[in-house]
Each structure stands twice: as C-alpha cells, then as structure tokens.
Design an enzyme around this catalytic site. Structure first.
Site, PDB file in Angstrom:
ATOM      1  N   ASN A 294       1.252  -1.109  -0.168  1.00 22.62           N
ATOM      2  CA  ASN A 294      -0.275  -0.143   0.236  1.00 22.62           C
ATOM      3  C   ASN A 294       1.223   1.412  -0.108  1.00 22.62           C
ATOM      4  OD1 ASN A 294      -2.435  -1.589   2.384  1.00 22.62           O
ATOM      5  ND2 ASN A 294      -2.084  -1.568   0.302  1.00 22.62           N
ATOM      6  N   GLU A 318       8.279  -5.187  -0.754  1.00 22.17           N
ATOM      7  CA  GLU A 318       6.694  -3.852  -0.885  1.00 22.17           C
ATOM      8  C   GLU A 318       7.524  -2.811  -1.433  1.00 22.17           C
ATOM      9  OE1 GLU A 318       4.365  -5.806  -0.966  1.00 22.17           O
ATOM     10  OE2 GLU A 318       4.652  -8.282  -0.296  1.00 22.17           O
ATOM     11  N   TYR A 406       6.032 -14.762  -9.951  1.00 21.61           N
ATOM     12  CA  TYR A 406       7.112 -13.633  -8.907  1.00 21.61           C
ATOM     13  C   TYR A 406       8.627 -14.540  -9.615  1.00 21.61           C
ATOM     14  CZ  TYR A 406       4.003 -12.274  -5.638  1.00 21.61           C
ATOM     15  OH  TYR A 406       2.789 -11.764  -4.764  1.00 21.61           O
ATOM     16  N   ARG A 579      -1.134 -16.346   7.433  1.00 18.03           N
ATOM     17  CA  ARG A 579      -0.853 -16.047   6.658  1.00 18.03           C
ATOM     18  C   ARG A 579      -0.499 -17.361   6.022  1.00 18.03           C
ATOM     19  NH1 ARG A 579       5.456 -14.042   6.433  1.00 18.03           N
ATOM     20  NH2 ARG A 579       5.839 -14.030   4.415  1.00 18.03           N
TER      21      ARG A 579
HETATM   22  N1  BES Z   1       1.140  -7.597  -3.906  1.00 15.27           N
HETATM   23  C1  BES Z   1       1.459  -8.808  -2.942  1.00 15.27           C
HETATM   24  C2  BES Z   1       0.217  -9.169  -2.333  1.00 15.27           C
HETATM   25  C3  BES Z   1      -1.173  -9.570  -3.400  1.00 15.27           C
HETATM   26  C4  BES Z   1      -0.698  -9.929  -4.616  1.00 15.27           C
HETATM   27  C5  BES Z   1      -2.007  -9.628  -2.330  1.00 15.27           C
HETATM   28  C6  BES Z   1      -1.375 -10.712  -5.599  1.00 15.27           C
HETATM   29  C7  BES Z   1      -2.953  -9.833  -3.402  1.00 15.27           C
HETATM   30  C8  BES Z   1      -3.390 -10.573  -4.596  1.00 15.27           C
HETATM   31  C9  BES Z   1       2.321  -8.329  -2.458  1.00 15.27           C
HETATM   32  O1  BES Z   1       4.459  -7.624  -3.006  1.00 15.27           O
HETATM   33  C10 BES Z   1       3.306 -10.181  -1.562  1.00 15.27           C
HETATM   34  O2  BES Z   1       4.188 -10.267  -2.806  1.00 15.27           O
HETATM   35  N2  BES Z   1       3.219 -10.295  -1.319  1.00 15.27           N
HETATM   36  C11 BES Z   1       4.484 -11.147  -0.455  1.00 15.27           C
HETATM   37  C12 BES Z   1       5.465 -11.255  -0.851  1.00 15.27           C
HETATM   38  C13 BES Z   1       6.806 -11.068  -1.193  1.00 15.27           C
HETATM   39  C14 BES Z   1       8.225 -11.366  -0.848  1.00 15.27           C
HETATM   40  C15 BES Z   1       6.496 -11.945  -2.128  1.00 15.27           C
HETATM   41  C16 BES Z   1       3.767 -12.496   0.333  1.00 15.27           C
HETATM   42  O3  BES Z   1       2.875 -11.785   0.991  1.00 15.27           O
HETATM   43  O4  BES Z   1       3.623 -13.159   0.237  1.00 15.27           O
HETATM   44 ZN    ZN Z   2       4.613  -8.832  -4.646  1.00 11.59          ZN
END
Ligand code: BES
Ligand code: ZN
Length: 625
Positions: A294, A318, A406, A579
C-alpha cells in the site's frame, strides 16, 4: 492515335489510379483502425465493469465512519469524473454494498445495480452526460465484506486487503488497475484507535477519533487501504517509520531499523522514490499475506518479526513495489508478472546492495527450488498457468498468485540482465520506470518497449527467446543458473546426516543463517523418522525458534514425519497465524499424510480468525462447502 481517345484513356487511367490510391489508403486506414481496436481489446480488463472510454473517475473524496459493533463502514464516496461527450452513464464495481443514495452534481439520480457475477460483483450504473462533473454515492459495506478483517477482543483491529479485486467490497469504485485517481478521506473511528491509510498518515492518536488523509499521486483502486487499531508510531529514519500495537512496537522498531538503508539503496538503483514517506504497519497475525505494498504504508504480517532482522527481504520486496507496480502498474491481472516479477528482481538487487551477493544468491537459490517444484505441480494440472502472460478471464485473479509471476518472472528478467550486462540493463530499467511513471503497462507494450530499447539485436533476441518465456509453458532451458556455495554445503551436510555419516551434533546449525536452516529442514526426506526429528530438536531447539520461516519448515516436516510432539505447536500456529503461504502447505501436508481429521479439527477453530482470502483457499483445499 485519336487524340480524343487518348484524352479519354488518360482520364480513365488517372481516375483508376486515384481510386486505387483511395482504396489503398482505405486499407491502411482500416488496418490502423483494427490495430487500434485490437489495442483497446488487449487492454480490456475482464475483472471490472468499468468502461473507461465512456467515463472515468479522477479523484475520490471519501467520508466514512467505521463501526466495530456491527462491522460496517458507512460512507459517502464523492468522485470527480471525466465523461466523454457521448457517454450516458458511468459504471462502477460493487460487491455486497448497500447503495443508499446517488447524486450527480448535487441532484438525485436514478441509479441501478446490474446482475451479479461470481468474483466480479455488480455494476453500479449512474446516469451522466458529457457535462457531468461529480457523482456522490452514499452506501454501507456488508459485515462479510471480502476485503475487511475485523479482529475482536481486548484489542479490536480492522484492516483491508484490496488487491486484487476486493476494493469494491468496501468502496464502490472503478476497480481496474488501469484506472488511477487521487484521493482524500475523512474517517471516524472509535476513540482509542488510530486510523491509517495508503496516504498521508497521522503519527499520534487523535482525541476525538477523527482522521484526515490525502493521496496526491494517482493510484489504482487495488492500492486503497485502511487500518484501524490501537497502534503507536516510531520513526526509524528521516523518511521511514513503523506502526505497531504497543506490545510489538519495540520489537518492530528494532526489526525494521534498516528501512531507510533499503530506501536509499533502492533510490540509488532505479531513481527517486515518488511517494515521499515509506512507513510500515505491523498487522495482526491474521493478515493473509506476508506484505502488501500500500503506497506510503506497507502492510506487513507480524510473522516477519524474528528478533534478528533476518526476514527483512520482505520489506525490500514491498518497497520495490513503490516503482514496479505502484508507479508502473500492470494493465490487467493477466499482466501480473509485470508487477511481481520486476519486484522480485528489484528486491534481490536491494538485498544484494545492502547485504551482499552471498545472501541474495542464497535467496535466489531458494526461489529457484520453489519455482521448479511449483512449475512441476502446475504443469500437471493447468500448463497454461505457467505462462508469464496469464488468461484469467472468468476466473478469480487470485489464481495468478503463483511462483510463475514472481519467480519465473524474476529469472526471466535476470536472464535479460545477464544477456545485455548489468550496466545497460540498469539504465534501461531506470528509464522504464521514469518514462512510464503513474501509467499502466501491458505485456505486449512491454515487449515492444524492450525490443526497441534493449533487445535491439538479433543476437540478443535469440539469446533470450521472449516467446518461450512469456507465452510458453514451463521453465525454458536458458533459465539462468544460480549457485550458492553455502547452500551447497547445507545440501552436503544433509546428505551426510541422512546417511548417518555425521551425527546431529556435528551439524553446523548454530552457524547457519535462516536461509541455510530453511534449506536443510525443507529438504529433509519425507520418511525422516520421529526419532530423528526428536534428535534434531533436542540438539538445536528448533521448535522454539523465533523465526517463523524456520518454524514453518519444521512444522511441515513434523506433519510428514508424524512427529506428534510438534502438534500442539502446530495447532497453536494455525489458530493464530492466517498467512496463506504457511497455511496451504501445512493443511495440504496433513491431507497428504492421512491426517485430514486433524486438519479439519484445527481448521474449525482457526477459520473464524482467518481473512476471506485465506478461507477461500482453505475451504477449497479441505473440501468445505
Ligand atoms: N502484492 C503482493 C500481495 C498480493 C498479490 C495480494 C496478489 C493480493 C493479490 C505482495 O507484494 C506480495 O507479493 N507479497 C508476498 C511477499 C513477497 C516477499 C513475495 C507475500 O505476501 O507472500
Ligand atoms: Zn509483491
């Protein structure tokens, strides 16, 4: 020859030539038009009802009051709008919202809600014309709104998670990543709590529960965010700080003490930070993600507080989204890899700059292993989902949140870097962010830009093979190789330990950082006996680690080894932590090892604590109606 005939002949010829050229121009014009239509088609977002070519929102003024007793947000959303001359309506996305009244430039109008579709919700149609300037919608959210999690108890807490298409469950909006708007908000919350948004934020609690916010840079709706709770603020640098509940604020201040250094490293790589401040809010453990980018205020899980700053790569991730994603935004969820792949690449570069290549290569090695496993898994069920460019029409965009966007994304970008050299690549990426700041990008436009600006020789194009990576299945053969000597040492130790060539006490566990410990535990053989698990725990007190990644790997292996002394810890973990990245493998491991009864019993207790994003996935996994 008869001159009359000649004149006649030449006139005819000229006429024919003119006709031919008109025809030709027409053909060019037609092809240009169809090209333009194609472009428009390409940019269509199947996950939103909005019709931006008719009318778009440009600014939101949100006036809201948050009610914990009935779990409802009552609000008025007033939008400045930009309407094309011929448009007769503006369409917004809604899910489960009770619309109470709608005005256009102050006058009540006859609005309507269309039929509901799964995930997408309903279109709210508001009659406007080319001269309309402003619409105002008075509404209430539903207690079961998908974005919201209301935490009860002595410490009430509310947070939102809007990405990918849940913003529409708490604000009627044009919920498409291609549409950006600025916002301001006035929010009333219970006295004794602080309200925070993806905007300018307070640092102390107000006496009356009133808070004002501004976001002057245009953002897409999935970056709308709100949190309400009894939190405190601590500054950790000139542009950085943390928010957390009183019990966690000291730990958070220490854990995230490197945030300013990460920010400086990021700016040195790819240009000035566009959002002024970068703060981080530690959420309740029910938060379904590790982090959410955010703007101005990353939302983070408390499970990255390890006491030793070892899980800070999530903050780097982030933070990196402040460029890849928040500044240059994926046009639709089919282009999600443009957000996440670039962000993982950027995250790695920040980690390398701040902590050195040995650490960043260990992380890359772990990602590679995770990616190979997940590619295998997806190839078995839905090979098309291993393409970088996705096809999520009629599906929940959440399905795109796999290691493909990713980590396949990351290795693809790393391949480009390695093909052209780092210097050239960094200049390219910096220009890419600068030239496209506050705009959207889709896969095809990115390919064009890449070919024009970086992969501009046949050799380079051949070396990369864009098609195989972006539109092809699996992991292409030219995937970059990562090597980490330290990880190789771990693997050697594991092999020797499993073959009884070295004893448990001889493992260099105490010298290992978390990445090495994680590698060891997550690669233990499924058939590792309970006796050997006990040996490990006795020697190295693994079950009492403060590092949740290590604990998670330990718990998963405990399930696979049916090592029951871990089961209380497992139950406690699953009830408290929401999580999804941890939940899915743990519940799945129970299912795969004939322990589904236990999974169901734990889930029954835990489910009320989870966010809708997590229950959605777990209900499906555990086959619950
Ligand atoms: N933007 C994502 C989270 C997300 C993606 C929420 C798609 C809803 C839909 C965030 O930046 C993210 O990728 N979080 C990862 C952590 C990261 C270190 C890979 C997570 O929460 O696992
Ligand atoms: Zn991300």
């Amino acid at each position: 020859m008869n001159p009359d005939f000649m004149r006649y002949f030449y006139t005819l010829l000229a006429f024919a030539l003119i006709l031919a050229s008109i025809g030709c121009n027409q053909a060019i014009e037609n092809s240009r038009k169809s090209q333009a239509i194609l472009e428009m088609k390409r940019a269509t977002d199947f996950h939103s009802y909005s019709q931006p070519e008719e009318a778009v929102v440009t600014h939101l003024n949100w006036n809201a009051s948050v009610n914990f007793e009935d779990r409802i947000i009552r609000a008025t959303a007033t939008y400045d709008i930009d309407v094309s001359a011929t448009a007769e309506r503006i369409l917004l996305d809604c899910v489960d919202l009770t619309i109470e009244a709608v005005t256009v430039d102050g006058e009540s109008v006859d609005w309507s809600l269309g039929p509901e579709q799964p995930f997408i919700g309903q279109p709210l149609s508001v009659p406007v014309n080319g001269a309309s300037k402003r619409i105002s919608i008075q509404y209430a959210s539903s207690p079961s709104a998908g974005a919201l999690l209301w935490v009860e108890g002595a410490q009430p807490f509310l947070f939102t998670q809007s990405q990918a298409i849940l913003a529409r469950t708490w604000i009627p909006c044009q919920d498409s990543p291609g549409i950006r708007f600025t916002y301001e908000a006035h929010v009333d919350v219970p006295v004794g709590t602080m309200a925070l948004m993806s905007a300018t934020n307070p640092t102390v609690q107000s006496a009356d529960g009133h808070y004002d916010f501004r976001m002057d840079q245009p953002i897409p709706s999935y970056l709308l965010a709100l949190a309400v709770g009894n939190v405190e603020f601590r500054s950790v640098g000139p542009h950085t700080g943390v928010y957390a509940v009183p019990e966690l604020i000291d730990a958070a201040e220490y854990e995230f003490g490197e945030m300013e250094a990460l920010l400086v490293a990021a700016e040195n790589l790819y240009g000035k930070y566009a959002w002024e401040r970068y703060d981080l809010l530690v959420l309740p453990a029910a938060f379904p993600f590790g982090g959410m980018e955010n703007p101005r205020l990353t939302f983070a899980t408390p499970t990255i507080i390890a006491g030793d700053r070892s899980l800070v790569s999530l903050v780097a991730h982030e933070l990196a989204h402040s460029w890849s994603g928040n500044l240059v935004t994926n046009s639709t969820w089919d282009d999600f890899w443009l957000n996440e792949g670039f962000t993982v690449y950027f995250e790695q570069r920040i980690m390398e700059a701040v902590f050195g290549r040995e650490i960043s290569e260990m992380l890359a090695t772990l990602s590679y292993q995770g990616l190979v496993d997940e590619v295998d898994e997806i190839m078995d069920t839905n090979p098309d989902d291993t393409h970088l460019k996705l096809h999520l029409q009629n599906r929940n965009p959440d399905d795109g949140m796999t290691a493909i966007a990713y980590d396949k994304g990351y290795f693809f970008i790393r391949l480009i870097e390695e093909t052209v050299g780092r210097e050239g690549f960094d200049a390219f990426l910096k220009a890419y962010f600068t030239e496209h700041a506050f705009t959207v990008m889709d896969t095809d436009r990115f390919i064009t830009y890449l070919k024009e600006n970086l992969l501009n020789t046949e050799d380079r194009l051949m070396a990369v093979n864009l098609d195989a990576w972006i539109f092809g299945a699996g992991l292409p053969e030219n995937c970059p190789e990562v090597r980490s000597e330290r990880i190789e040492q771990v693997d050697a130790n594991l092999t020797a330990w499993e073959a009884n060539q070295i004893g448990t006490e001889e493992l260099p566990w105490a010298d290992w950082v978390y990445q090495e410990r994680y590698r060891f535990l997550s690669n233990l053989d499924d058939s590792t006996s309970a006796v050997r698990m006990k040996e490990l725990d006795l020697a190295w007190s693994i079950s009492s680690t403060g590092n949740n990644e290590v604990l998670f790997a330990w718990l998963e292996q405990s399930i696979r080894s049916t090592y029951s002394p871990s089961y209380d810890r497992l139950e406690n973990f699953l009830i408290n932590v929401g999580r999804r990245k941890f939940l899915t493998p743990l519940y799945r491991a129970m299912i795969e090892t004939d322990q589904k009864e236990m999974a169901l019993a734990i889930y029954k207790q835990a489910r009320p604590n989870y966010h809708s994003v997590a229950t959605g996935t777990m209900d499906e996994l555990l086959e619950i109606e």
